[in-house]
Enzyme design. Structure first.
Site, short mmCIF file in Angstrom:
data_model
loop_
_atom_site.label_atom_id
_atom_site.label_comp_id
_atom_site.label_asym_id
_atom_site.label_seq_id
_atom_site.Cartn_x
_atom_site.Cartn_y
_atom_site.Cartn_z
N GLN A 183 31.33 -3.14 -16.88
CA GLN A 183 32.74 -2.76 -16.77
C GLN A 183 33.56 -3.43 -17.87
OE1 GLN A 183 33.17 -0.45 -14.67
NE2 GLN A 183 35.37 -0.14 -14.88
N GLY B 121 4.86 -1.45 2.81
CA GLY B 121 5.21 -2.51 1.88
C GLY B 121 5.83 -3.68 2.63
N GLY C 79 32.87 1.49 -22.37
CA GLY C 79 31.89 2.51 -22.77
C GLY C 79 30.66 1.92 -23.43
N GLU D 271 9.19 -8.82 -3.34
CA GLU D 271 9.00 -10.12 -2.64
C GLU D 271 9.87 -10.19 -1.38
OE1 GLU D 271 7.42 -13.24 -4.16
OE2 GLU D 271 6.43 -11.88 -5.53
N GLU E 117 0.86 -1.20 0.00
CA GLU E 117 0.00 0.00 0.00
C GLU E 117 0.89 1.24 0.00
OE1 GLU E 117 -2.54 -0.49 3.42
OE2 GLU E 117 -3.78 -1.95 2.31
N PRO E 118 0.31 2.40 -0.28
CA PRO E 118 1.14 3.60 -0.32
C PRO E 118 1.95 3.81 0.96
CG PRO E 118 -1.00 4.06 -1.26
CD PRO E 118 -1.07 2.66 -0.73
N ARG F 158 37.28 -8.30 -28.03
CA ARG F 158 37.77 -6.92 -27.89
C ARG F 158 39.26 -6.93 -27.54
NH1 ARG F 158 36.22 -1.69 -29.13
NH2 ARG F 158 37.07 -0.25 -27.59
N ILE G 213 1.81 -2.63 -7.89
CA ILE G 213 1.30 -3.98 -8.15
C ILE G 213 1.65 -4.44 -9.57
CG2 ILE G 213 -0.77 -5.45 -8.12
CD1 ILE G 213 0.15 -4.14 -5.36
#
Ligand SMILES: Cc1cc2nc3c(=O)[nH]c(=O)nc-3n(C[C@H](O)[C@H](O)[C@H](O)COP(=O)(O)OP(=O)(O)OC[C@H]3O[C@@H](n4cnc5c(N)ncnc54)[C@H](O)[C@@H]3O)c2cc1C
Length: 382
Positions: free
Chosen positions: A337, A131, A341, A364, A127-128, A269, A157
């Site tokens: 990482q 939790g 980039g 959860e 709920e607001p 790479r 939800i």
């Protein structure tokens, strides 16, 4: 002790992998992530294969292979794509509660549609203003003749904007009796007074929809009560104890997918005349991540087996979720990482994996709550 998966389980993993290779499209994933759209067509296709209903018995339209099978499907889906994969599994969320506590009539009404993929469920606890601690809630259900009248708001939800029905935790008794004064109700989306608002701008799992559900004098029949009146809190805890294992599976799949991208990239790479995987700092980082993923996977398998054997071990399920979710965040971080980039750009998937992984430490039961749950069991044991 046998650490091998059965032939049937290996076949399931293969069939999920084949499905993902055929159906997942990285451009679609980027687009859905950007626009926060649920891939309904894809979900329905996955449901037709029974991937999201592995744990539901055949007599209700499921596959009936149990919880480990369901976790294997989740892992493999999220390995292929951390948010499309989750979207393909999420439509039956909360249905474990129906299986655990529903009457035959309730199971027969809701489960076959869920298994076929033509209905979607949601489970509403948060709920607001609360939790983590839902030992009392602000959403209230009051008995009026043969009906219950529900008022309140649930937030954050999963599936709310697309759900056909909601399992809702309501206060039905005195707040002086926390944990003993709540009940669960099944509420159809068409109920008068029920409204849903989509919540946008999530950090990750953006093609899984999330929303707020409001109940204004929503009337449901007595038959909508799930299980016994007053037991809603303990049912919810029972549900979380089981379902957090599938969050561990989601996390492990996400981690594995990110690791594989990083290992492949690092072999191709080059820097200073050699593939970057030959640099000890890169190679050792990925070896460490691979080790942690395997450890998390074994914990998850053990937790899922405890569920399938009707010997649910709350310490194991919490450990599996706690550890796997932290591994997922570390694995996605290490992948970013490794890609340098490019890792920071959306196109390479690991940026998304990082965003998608993060929620596994929150929903959860947060990681803090998993540690408390583990500690509670430790105190019982020693
Ligand atoms: C994408 C997404 C999907 C979700 N889907 C659902 C759903 O389908 N259904 C549903 O009901 N909810 C759902 N949630 C809500 C989720 O379960 C809650 O966000 C979570 O339980 C934490 O509750 P909270 O956000 O109110 O945080 P709070 O309870 O306010 O906690 C805030 C912080 O304080 C810590 N904290 C709180 N209590 C303690 C304590 N006793 N000891 C130590 N630390 C503590 C927490 O760990 C956290 O770090 C979803 C959330 C997200 C982000």
């Amino acid at each position: 002790m046998d650490f091998e998966l059965t032939k049937q389980q290996l076949k399931l993993k293969d069939s999920v992998r084949t499905f993902c290779e055929k159906e997942f499209d990285s451009k679609l994933a980027l687009e859905l992530d950007k626009n926060e759209v649920f891939p309904m067509e894809l979900y329905r296709k996955a449901a037709k294969h029974g991937f999201s209903s592995r744990f539901i018995p055949e007599k209700y339209g499921g596959i009936g292979e149990g919880y480990l099978a369901s976790c294997l499907a989740m892992e493999e889906m999220c390995r292929a794509d951390s948010s499309l994969g989750l979207a393909c599994m999420i439509g039956t969320f909360g249905s474990d509660l129906l299986l655990l506590k529903g009457t035959e009539e309730q199971k027969n009404i809701y489960l076959p549609h869920l298994c076929r993929g033509d209905s979607i469920s949601a489970a509403a606890f948060t709920e607001p203003s609360r939790g983590t601690d839902i030992s009392t809630v602000d959403t209230i259900a009051v008995k009026d003749g043969k009906e219950w009248v529900i008022n309140g708001t649930k937030t954050l939800i999963t599936n709310a904007p697309i759900a056909d029905f909601f399992i809702v935790l309501c206060q039905t008794g005195s707040r002086e009796l926390p944990r003993k004064s709540q009940s669960l109700f099944i509420v159809n989306k068409e109920a008068n007074g029920l409204s849903v608002t989509k919540l946008s701008n999530k950090m990750g799992i953006r093609c899984v929809t999330t929303g707020e559900v409001s109940f204004k004098d929503v009337r449901v029949s007595e038959k909508s009560l799930l299980g016994k009146q007053g037991e809603g809190f303990s049912y919810s805890m029972e549900f979380f104890t089981i379902s957090r294992t599938s969050i561990a599976a989601q996390a492990i799949g996400t981690a594995q997918g990110a690791l594989e991208i990083a290992v492949n990239y690092a072999q191709k790479r080059e820097s200073a005349g050699q593939p970057i995987i030959r640099f000890q700092q890169i190679g050792a980082k990925l070896a460490q991540v691979a080790t942690e993923i395997e450890a998390a996977r074994l914990l998850m398998y053990k937790a899922a087996c405890s569920i399938d054997q009707n010997k649910v071990d709350p310490m194991l399920t919490s450990m599996a979720k706690l550890y796997a979710s932290s591994v997922a965040v570390r694995a996605a971080d290490a992948a970013i990482q490794t890609l340098g980039g490019y890792g920071y750009l959306g196109d390479y998937k690991v940026e998304r994996a990082y965003r998608d992984a993060r929620v596994t430490e929150i929903y959860e039961g947060t990681s803090e709550i998993q540690r408390l749950a583990i500690l509670k069991q430790l105190l019982k044991s020693y």
